[in-house]
Scaffold this active site. Sequence first.
Site, mmCIF file in Angstrom:
data_model
loop_
_atom_site.group_PDB
_atom_site.id
_atom_site.type_symbol
_atom_site.label_atom_id
_atom_site.label_comp_id
_atom_site.label_asym_id
_atom_site.label_seq_id
_atom_site.Cartn_x
_atom_site.Cartn_y
_atom_site.Cartn_z
ATOM 1 N N GLU A 165 0.803 -1.237 0.000
ATOM 2 C CA GLU A 165 0.000 0.000 0.000
ATOM 3 C C GLU A 165 0.830 1.278 0.000
ATOM 4 O O GLU A 165 0.672 2.157 0.859
ATOM 5 C CB GLU A 165 -0.984 -0.007 1.174
ATOM 6 C CG GLU A 165 -2.040 -1.085 1.016
ATOM 7 C CD GLU A 165 -3.303 -0.859 1.855
ATOM 8 O OE1 GLU A 165 -3.398 0.157 2.557
ATOM 9 O OE2 GLU A 165 -4.194 -1.724 1.777
ATOM 10 N N GLU A 370 -5.345 -8.653 0.217
ATOM 11 C CA GLU A 370 -6.157 -8.323 1.396
ATOM 12 C C GLU A 370 -7.587 -8.088 0.968
ATOM 13 O O GLU A 370 -7.846 -7.532 -0.100
ATOM 14 C CB GLU A 370 -5.646 -7.063 2.120
ATOM 15 C CG GLU A 370 -4.372 -7.262 2.889
ATOM 16 C CD GLU A 370 -3.907 -6.008 3.627
ATOM 17 O OE1 GLU A 370 -4.764 -5.242 4.138
ATOM 18 O OE2 GLU A 370 -2.686 -5.791 3.675
HETATM 19 C C1 BG6 Z 1 -4.708 -2.388 5.005
HETATM 20 C C2 BG6 Z 1 -3.349 -2.608 5.608
HETATM 21 O O1 BG6 Z 1 -4.773 -1.139 4.441
HETATM 22 O O2 BG6 Z 1 -5.799 -2.383 5.870
HETATM 23 C C3 BG6 Z 1 -3.364 -3.483 6.861
HETATM 24 O O3 BG6 Z 1 -2.459 -3.138 4.649
HETATM 25 C C4 BG6 Z 1 -4.513 -3.063 7.757
HETATM 26 O O4 BG6 Z 1 -2.109 -3.356 7.481
HETATM 27 C C5 BG6 Z 1 -5.811 -3.267 6.978
HETATM 28 O O5 BG6 Z 1 -4.581 -3.727 8.979
HETATM 29 C C6 BG6 Z 1 -7.074 -2.988 7.765
HETATM 30 O O6 BG6 Z 1 -7.045 -1.680 8.290
HETATM 31 P P1 BG6 Z 1 -7.306 -1.414 9.818
HETATM 32 O O7 BG6 Z 1 -7.089 0.050 9.989
HETATM 33 O O8 BG6 Z 1 -8.718 -1.780 10.091
HETATM 34 O O9 BG6 Z 1 -6.325 -2.250 10.568
#
Ligand code: BG6
Length: 470
Positions: A165, A370
Amino acid sequence: MKYSTLLDFPDRFLWGASTSAYQVEGAWNEDGKSPSIIDLYEHPAEYADFKIASDHYHRFREDIRLFSEMGLKAYRFSIAWTRILPEGTGRVNQTGINHYREVIRECRAYGIEPVVTMYHFDLPYCLEEKGGWSNRETIDAFTAYAEILFREYGSEVTYWLTINEQNTMILHPGAIGLPKGGKLPSRKELFLQNHHMMIAQARAMKLCHALCPNGKIGPALNLTAMYPESCRPEDAIAAHNWEVLRCWNFADVPVFGWYHPLAVRYFEDRGLMPEVHPEDRALLQDARPDFIAMNYYSTATIAASRGDSSDVSARSGDQQIMLGEEGVYRAAENPHVSRTRYGWVIDPEGFRYTLRKVYERYHLPILVTENGIGAPDVLEADGSIHDSYRIEFLKQHIHAMRLAITDGVRMIGYCPWAALDVVSTHQGYQKRYGFIYVDRDEFNLKEMKRYEKDSFYWYQKVIADHGTIL
Ligand code: BG6
């Protein structure tokens, strides 16, 4: 588009799950690891920090055994640069090298494909003190780090992700964490950092191809399609503005070797163009990824700028992320989608739409690194966790992915967030993502016992059925 039959997931499709080093490992100062920026950034006092996290550093064998029980074909994790090179560059920490070799071998022993992120937000703090990504020397440090990884693990790892990211780090630096004193770099400086990361990434991609005969490498960006709020042409232009500046400009550089033309004009007009050295263009054009890795959570809906400061607003449920820019775009509401309890848009059709757009633009296979839903899961007295909302979310997104495959999109795999509970970026353990529950609270570590959530058993079945029955 409707089809008489849906295509199946490809034979060797990587059904996986993801984590990142700093959110799951803990052991923040053990075995020669130096602090990363994440370790030393300001952290909200009411949430767990990253020092112990889910203790995966010590329990990776138990965790990978559970991943294998779930049936995972791939495990996406990141390597902490600070374990390999505690001084950012130069001296190699053999204990760190050995640790990740064991993680990779443990995966392989269960037939799980290791998918390695080289850098997930956790720059060595010692490099940050020398200017971090604003300092051109960080390119050399990253290249040296990449070379060590390829030489050490290149024969055992096929899939490499360069930088997680990059677009979030550059466009929403406060979302990752705040430096002491809370001062973030100016936008001009951020786009210089971006340029340096792009060159570092290009050099890493080239090295990977030179050193790892079977290696495949790609960027891991947060990508999302944009909807215009209405069919007003001004809204469509604004949606395109933000889609280019947020997404395509970050993926065009590794694939096409230069910035998106609209972004170049935006940089020039606003005095944001980074300093480009004579050799940079050739460096960027000399490397190409083998696939696009993408993190997808939600879509955005965009309206034309009003031309005043009311264009800028905090993302709903996420005060760390400011959206909107005067003269460029404004965030709008979408009445056709639902939201998580943290205000994140839930949009499986948008996933299909985004996959189509990414494939149409780059013609490279896609690895989803993700996708998932954060929720305050509840551990029942009998050790069960009934996360039906997660099953529903994933079911819809996997179906959307199958539709995208039927649309002609080439996919490598799907690694939702997260394999087990991790510390969320700024809501600690109150916002959980894993298939496996880690029994700890924000500050009470308990025994960190692992419990399979309902989604664990559901995903196990999905993998066994190769996605045909959801
Ligand atoms: C992504 C990141 O943007 O979102 C992760 O790569 C992150 O590291 C995930 O944990 C979810 O976001 P958050 O803020 O809910 O942890």
